[in-house]
Enzyme design. Structure first.
Site, PDB file in Angstrom:
ATOM      1  N   SER A 138       0.855  -1.187   0.000  1.00  9.38           N
ATOM      2  CA  SER A 138       0.000   0.000   0.000  1.00  9.38           C
ATOM      3  C   SER A 138       0.890   1.236   0.000  1.00  9.38           C
ATOM      4  CB  SER A 138      -0.869   0.012   1.254  1.00  9.38           C
ATOM      5  OG  SER A 138      -1.512   1.264   1.362  1.00  9.38           O
ATOM      6  N   TYR A 154      -0.998  -0.825  10.218  1.00  9.29           N
ATOM      7  CA  TYR A 154      -0.982  -1.080   8.777  1.00  9.29           C
ATOM      8  C   TYR A 154       0.290  -0.530   8.136  1.00  9.29           C
ATOM      9  CZ  TYR A 154      -3.101  -1.486   4.102  1.00  9.29           C
ATOM     10  OH  TYR A 154      -3.389  -1.826   2.799  1.00  9.29           O
TER      11      TYR A 154
HETATM   12  P1  NAP Z   1     -10.443  -7.147   1.644  1.00 11.79           P
HETATM   13  O1  NAP Z   1     -11.589  -6.933   0.745  1.00 11.79           O
HETATM   14  O2  NAP Z   1     -10.565  -6.798   3.097  1.00 11.79           O
HETATM   15  O3  NAP Z   1      -9.949  -8.665   1.483  1.00 11.79           O
HETATM   16  C1  NAP Z   1      -8.874  -9.134   2.236  1.00 11.79           C
HETATM   17  C2  NAP Z   1      -8.611 -10.581   1.877  1.00 11.79           C
HETATM   18  O4  NAP Z   1      -7.502 -11.032   2.673  1.00 11.79           O
HETATM   19  C3  NAP Z   1      -9.785 -11.501   2.153  1.00 11.79           C
HETATM   20  O5  NAP Z   1      -9.843 -12.478   1.146  1.00 11.79           O
HETATM   21  C4  NAP Z   1      -9.408 -12.139   3.489  1.00 11.79           C
HETATM   22  O6  NAP Z   1      -9.958 -13.411   3.711  1.00 11.79           O
HETATM   23  C5  NAP Z   1      -7.908 -12.259   3.293  1.00 11.79           C
HETATM   24  N1  NAP Z   1      -7.222 -12.495   4.560  1.00 11.79           N
HETATM   25  C6  NAP Z   1      -7.251 -11.735   5.684  1.00 11.79           C
HETATM   26  N2  NAP Z   1      -6.524 -12.316   6.665  1.00 11.79           N
HETATM   27  C7  NAP Z   1      -6.019 -13.454   6.131  1.00 11.79           C
HETATM   28  C8  NAP Z   1      -5.207 -14.502   6.632  1.00 11.79           C
HETATM   29  N3  NAP Z   1      -4.734 -14.510   7.904  1.00 11.79           N
HETATM   30  N4  NAP Z   1      -4.866 -15.527   5.808  1.00 11.79           N
HETATM   31  C9  NAP Z   1      -5.321 -15.554   4.542  1.00 11.79           C
HETATM   32  N5  NAP Z   1      -6.131 -14.616   4.004  1.00 11.79           N
HETATM   33  C10 NAP Z   1      -6.472 -13.583   4.801  1.00 11.79           C
HETATM   34  O7  NAP Z   1      -9.176  -6.306   1.159  1.00 11.79           O
HETATM   35  P2  NAP Z   1      -8.691  -5.862  -0.318  1.00 11.79           P
HETATM   36  O8  NAP Z   1      -9.012  -4.441  -0.475  1.00 11.79           O
HETATM   37  O9  NAP Z   1      -9.117  -6.865  -1.329  1.00 11.79           O
HETATM   38  O10 NAP Z   1      -7.113  -5.932  -0.079  1.00 11.79           O
HETATM   39  C11 NAP Z   1      -6.235  -6.806  -0.779  1.00 11.79           C
HETATM   40  C12 NAP Z   1      -4.827  -6.293  -0.595  1.00 11.79           C
HETATM   41  O11 NAP Z   1      -4.724  -4.954  -1.124  1.00 11.79           O
HETATM   42  C13 NAP Z   1      -4.380  -6.180   0.869  1.00 11.79           C
HETATM   43  O12 NAP Z   1      -3.050  -6.612   1.004  1.00 11.79           O
HETATM   44  C14 NAP Z   1      -4.499  -4.697   1.167  1.00 11.79           C
HETATM   45  O13 NAP Z   1      -3.625  -4.281   2.195  1.00 11.79           O
HETATM   46  C15 NAP Z   1      -4.147  -4.096  -0.183  1.00 11.79           C
HETATM   47  N6  NAP Z   1      -4.627  -2.727  -0.385  1.00 11.79           N
HETATM   48  C16 NAP Z   1      -5.952  -2.468  -0.529  1.00 11.79           C
HETATM   49  C17 NAP Z   1      -6.366  -1.146  -0.746  1.00 11.79           C
HETATM   50  C18 NAP Z   1      -7.811  -0.780  -0.967  1.00 11.79           C
HETATM   51  O14 NAP Z   1      -8.104   0.427  -1.130  1.00 11.79           O
HETATM   52  N7  NAP Z   1      -8.732  -1.715  -0.993  1.00 11.79           N
HETATM   53  C19 NAP Z   1      -5.420  -0.098  -0.797  1.00 11.79           C
HETATM   54  C20 NAP Z   1      -4.079  -0.404  -0.621  1.00 11.79           C
HETATM   55  C21 NAP Z   1      -3.696  -1.718  -0.441  1.00 11.79           C
HETATM   56  P3  NAP Z   1     -11.330 -13.645   4.575  1.00 11.79           P
HETATM   57  O15 NAP Z   1     -12.463 -13.450   3.605  1.00 11.79           O
HETATM   58  O16 NAP Z   1     -11.201 -15.034   5.078  1.00 11.79           O
HETATM   59  O17 NAP Z   1     -11.330 -12.633   5.679  1.00 11.79           O
END
Ligand code: NAP
Length: 232
Positions: A138, A154
């Site tokens: 991020s 984070y």
């Molecule tokens: P999200 O919708 O909250 O999804 C997170 C995913 O990670 C879910 O599939 C969750 O599984 C999984 N997860 C959480 N803890 C885990 C664990 N211990 N072992 C395996 N899987 C686990 O988030 P997202 O927005 O798709 O984020 C994906 C990536 O992008 C992350 O690394 C996040 O930091 C990064 N990111 C996102 C944004 C944004 O604006 N969305 C911005 C910057 C970076 P469950 O369904 O089982 O909980």
């Protein structure tokens, strides 16, 4: 481009699920890791229509035993690309109100998880032709960009992941690996929230484009989903 074999973590929802959708649509094969396969209904539906190109496995990235079982399930066949996507936000708090247990858990998921999994999948990645490792980080893990503070859990976990990316690059580039970290933009997922400007489709389309075009000299660098380079 010929089709490739990917492993993707956190594929139950958000960006991980969208990666699976877009890669399946163009003919690639995927080993997807989710914490609870029976609850990952949308992913299971995709698997039903994928003719064996999508395999869903249990994976809790913070649990070393689960990481090993996932690597065993992925098996010895060549693996081209690993996308370490799973992540959590942790808690907000000021210096005197930090929840250290939450911080340690965020570090275990966001930082140690990708390290462990990459190590466990190295044999399969070494057999692959592409040898690409992508960490979804991020911009909040950028020291240079941090003008707001806050989000200790984070930010600390992602800046450490960024350093791990550069280290892995230096360790593995001699074998032809390209290891990068990438910011997906601010995206409308459960983590990004409903006010985020980007749809998962746009973010993931951009990230796949970046991954497809990676060259040796891109290794160890920090990219935006648009392909532009970001400050550490
Ligand atoms: P999200 O919708 O909250 O999804 C997170 C995913 O990670 C879910 O599939 C969750 O599984 C999984 N997860 C959480 N803890 C885990 C664990 N211990 N072992 C395996 N899987 C686990 O988030 P997202 O927005 O798709 O984020 C994906 C990536 O992008 C992350 O690394 C996040 O930091 C990064 N990111 C996102 C944004 C944004 O604006 N969305 C911005 C910057 C970076 P469950 O369904 O089982 O909980």
């Amino acid at each position: 481009m010929s089709t490739m074999r990917y492993a993707i973590t956190g594929a139950s929802r958000g960006l991980g699920l969208e990666f699976v959708r877009q890669l399946l649509r163009r003919g690639d094969s995927i080993d997807a890791g989710v914490r609870s396969p029976p609850e990952a209904r949308q992913l299971q539906e995709l698997a039903l229509g994928a003719g064996g190109r999508l395999r869903v496995h249990a994976l809790d990235i913070s649990d070393p035993k689960s990481v090993d079982s996932f690597a065993t399930a992925v098996g010895h066949e060549p693996l081209d690309v690993l996308i370490n996507n799973a992540g959590i936000y942790g808690k907000d708090g000021t210096l005197t109100g930090l929840d250290y247990e939450s911080m340690a858990n965020t570090f275990a998921v966001n930082t140690l998880g990708p390290l462990r999994l990459t190590a466990a999948l190295l044999p399969a990645l070494r057999r692959g032709a592409a040898r690409r490792v992508v960490h979804i980080t991020s911009l909040m893990g950028s020291i240079g960009d941090n003008g707001m503070g806050g989000s200790y859990d984070y930010r600390i976990s992602k800046v450490a992941l960024n350093m791990a990316t550069r280290n892995m690059h230096l360790e593995l580039c001699g074998e032809g690996f390209v290891t990068i970290c990438m910011h997906p933009g601010w995206v409308r997922t459960d983590m990004g929230g409903p006010g985020a400007p980007l749809r998962p489709e746009e973010s993931v389309r951009g990230m796949i484009n970046v991954i497809d075009r990676l060259e040796a000299e891109d290794g160890g660098r920090f990219f935006n989903y648009t392909g532009e380079e970001l400050p550490w």
